[in-house]
Design an enzyme around this catalytic site. Structure first.
Site, short mmCIF file in Angstrom:
data_model
loop_
_atom_site.label_atom_id
_atom_site.label_comp_id
_atom_site.label_asym_id
_atom_site.label_seq_id
_atom_site.Cartn_x
_atom_site.Cartn_y
_atom_site.Cartn_z
N THR A 175 0.83 -1.21 0.00
CA THR A 175 0.00 0.00 0.00
C THR A 175 0.87 1.26 0.00
O THR A 175 1.97 1.25 0.54
CB THR A 175 -0.88 -0.03 1.26
OG1 THR A 175 -1.82 -1.08 1.10
CG2 THR A 175 -1.62 1.27 1.50
N ARG A 203 -14.02 -7.69 -0.41
CA ARG A 203 -13.36 -7.33 0.85
C ARG A 203 -12.78 -5.91 0.76
O ARG A 203 -12.20 -5.51 -0.25
CB ARG A 203 -12.23 -8.34 1.10
CG ARG A 203 -11.38 -8.05 2.33
CD ARG A 203 -10.13 -7.29 1.98
NE ARG A 203 -9.27 -7.10 3.16
CZ ARG A 203 -8.23 -6.28 3.19
NH1 ARG A 203 -7.89 -5.60 2.12
NH2 ARG A 203 -7.52 -6.13 4.29
N VAL A 204 -12.96 -5.15 1.81
CA VAL A 204 -12.40 -3.80 1.87
C VAL A 204 -11.54 -3.71 3.13
O VAL A 204 -11.95 -4.16 4.20
CB VAL A 204 -13.52 -2.74 1.92
CG1 VAL A 204 -12.94 -1.35 2.12
CG2 VAL A 204 -14.35 -2.78 0.64
N GLY A 205 -10.33 -3.16 2.99
CA GLY A 205 -9.43 -3.04 4.14
C GLY A 205 -9.53 -1.68 4.80
O GLY A 205 -10.55 -0.98 4.70
N ASP A 206 -8.47 -1.30 5.47
CA ASP A 206 -8.47 -0.05 6.24
C ASP A 206 -8.20 1.18 5.38
O ASP A 206 -8.57 2.29 5.76
CB ASP A 206 -7.39 -0.11 7.33
CG ASP A 206 -5.99 -0.31 6.73
OD1 ASP A 206 -5.84 -1.15 5.82
OD2 ASP A 206 -5.07 0.40 7.16
N THR A 226 -0.24 1.37 6.78
CA THR A 226 -0.10 0.19 5.91
C THR A 226 0.08 -1.03 6.80
O THR A 226 0.79 -0.98 7.80
CB THR A 226 1.08 0.31 4.95
OG1 THR A 226 1.23 -0.96 4.27
CG2 THR A 226 2.39 0.63 5.64
N GLY A 229 -5.04 -4.93 7.16
CA GLY A 229 -6.16 -3.98 7.20
C GLY A 229 -7.21 -4.25 8.26
O GLY A 229 -7.70 -3.32 8.90
N1 ASP Z 1 -3.79 -2.11 4.56
C1 ASP Z 1 -3.99 -2.72 3.28
C2 ASP Z 1 -5.24 -3.56 3.29
O1 ASP Z 1 -5.45 -4.29 4.24
C3 ASP Z 1 -2.88 -3.60 2.87
C4 ASP Z 1 -1.55 -2.94 2.82
O2 ASP Z 1 -1.23 -2.07 3.65
O3 ASP Z 1 -0.78 -3.28 1.92
O4 ASP Z 1 -5.97 -3.52 2.33
#
Ligand code: ASP
Length: 308
Positions: A175, A203-206, A226, A229
């Site tokens: 990220t 799916r959705v992350g942070d 990063t 998530g």
């Molecule tokens: N935080 C991101 C997610 O979970 C992944 C990442 O930081 O690469 O979507």
């Protein structure tokens, strides 16, 4: 006039020194420095922190090296679904997109959500429709094809395995993000990602969640995260750095340390974050072996690093 400062990241994780050949390391550092230069140029001519973080993240989205924009990982259907968000510290305006496809620069679309819609977060087909309406630049699937990420996906496709942006030898999160302080004393943060390899169910992350992966408030700091998530969402990580400063009076450094080394680890929250405060202090911290990162201050000296 306040001092200007900018920091960027290209993800954190277990980055193996063996796999990172000198030429790859050079390529990563050059990409980070290019993003810093682009963002810093905005700040130097008196531009807004919000513009600087957007420009810096665009530069990181345009290289296949990081898991965002062009280099986004493959989902379970062999497609790319991208998430991005940004936030302006002076008025707490924010914009975000989740699960968008074929948009060249998801961070630019997030900016348009903020500037040209009455919403904060839009997703999927709706976001794609909005992208069309806003005439943002689109790219076909080939633009997002990267052999390395394709092989990562081939290893797990058809299984229930959801991988962060890593192979077995290299566990990292690619990220990207930026935080900035402009000459007027305003803060901003931006984050963009392709999420996790083989992710399904949209799916959705942070990263597109304001308060989890991204937060900015002129009262305290601007933060871009990063890492894993799900953990960052549960920890409300980015906002927690702000809260520790605003309500508990901690310094930026101390607040980041508490979140990264005390709050995230019990939640399996591998990763890190970059943060900047109103005085232009920058903290780049992580609880894993490395984080692609860089920063620059008023002296225009560019610093980039990967390992501790
Ligand atoms: N935080 C991101 C997610 O979970 C992944 C990442 O930081 O690469 O979507």
């Amino acid at each position: 006039m306040s001092r200007i400062a900018l920091a960027v990241h290209g993800g954190a994780g277990t980055i193996s020194r063996e796999l990172l050949t000198p030429s790859r390391e050079k390529a990563y550092k050059e990409a980070l420095e290019l993003a810093l230069r682009r963002g810093h140029a905005v700040l130097e001519r008196g531009g807004a922190a919000l513009d600087a973080v957007e420009v810096a993240v665009r530069a990181l989205e345009d290289t296949p090296l990081f898991n965002a924009g062009r280099g986004s990982v493959f989902n379970a259907d062999g497609q790319h679904e991208m998430d991005a968000s940004l936030m302006n510290g002076s008025d707490l305006r924010a914009g975000a997109v989740a699960g968008v496809q074929n948009v060249k620069n998801p961070i630019g679309l997030a900016r348009r959500v903020m500037d040209h819609s009455s919403h904060v977060l839009i997703s999927g087909m709706g976001a794609f429709e909005f992208a069309h309406q806003q005439k943002v630049e689109l790219e076909d699937d080939e633009y997002f094809f990267d052999e390395f990420r394709y092989q990562q996906w081939k290893e797990v496709v058809g299984s229930d395995k959801v991988q962060l942006d890593h192979s077995d030898k290299e566990k990292k999160f690619g990220t990207v993000g930026a935080v900035a302080l402009d000459a007027a004393g305003h803060l901003a943060a931006a984050t963009s990602t392709g999420g996790m390899t083989n992710k399904k169910w949209q799916r959705v992350g942070d990263s597109p969640i304001i308060g989890a992966g991204t937060y900015a408030n002129d009262e305290s700091c601007a933060v871009s995260c990063t890492g894993h998530g799900e953990s960052f969402i549960r920890a409300v990580a980015a906002h927690d750095v702000h809260a520790l400063m605003a309500y508990k009076g901690l310094s930026l450094e101390e607040a980041v340390r508490v979140v990264v080394h005390e709050k995230l680890p019990p939640l399996d929250g591998d990763g890190g974050l970059i943060a900047i405060d109103r005085a232009g202090n920058i903290v780049l911290d992580f609880n894993c072996p490395g984080m692609y990162r860089g920063h620059v201050g008023s002296d225009a000296v560019y610093h980039t690093a990967i390992f501790r």
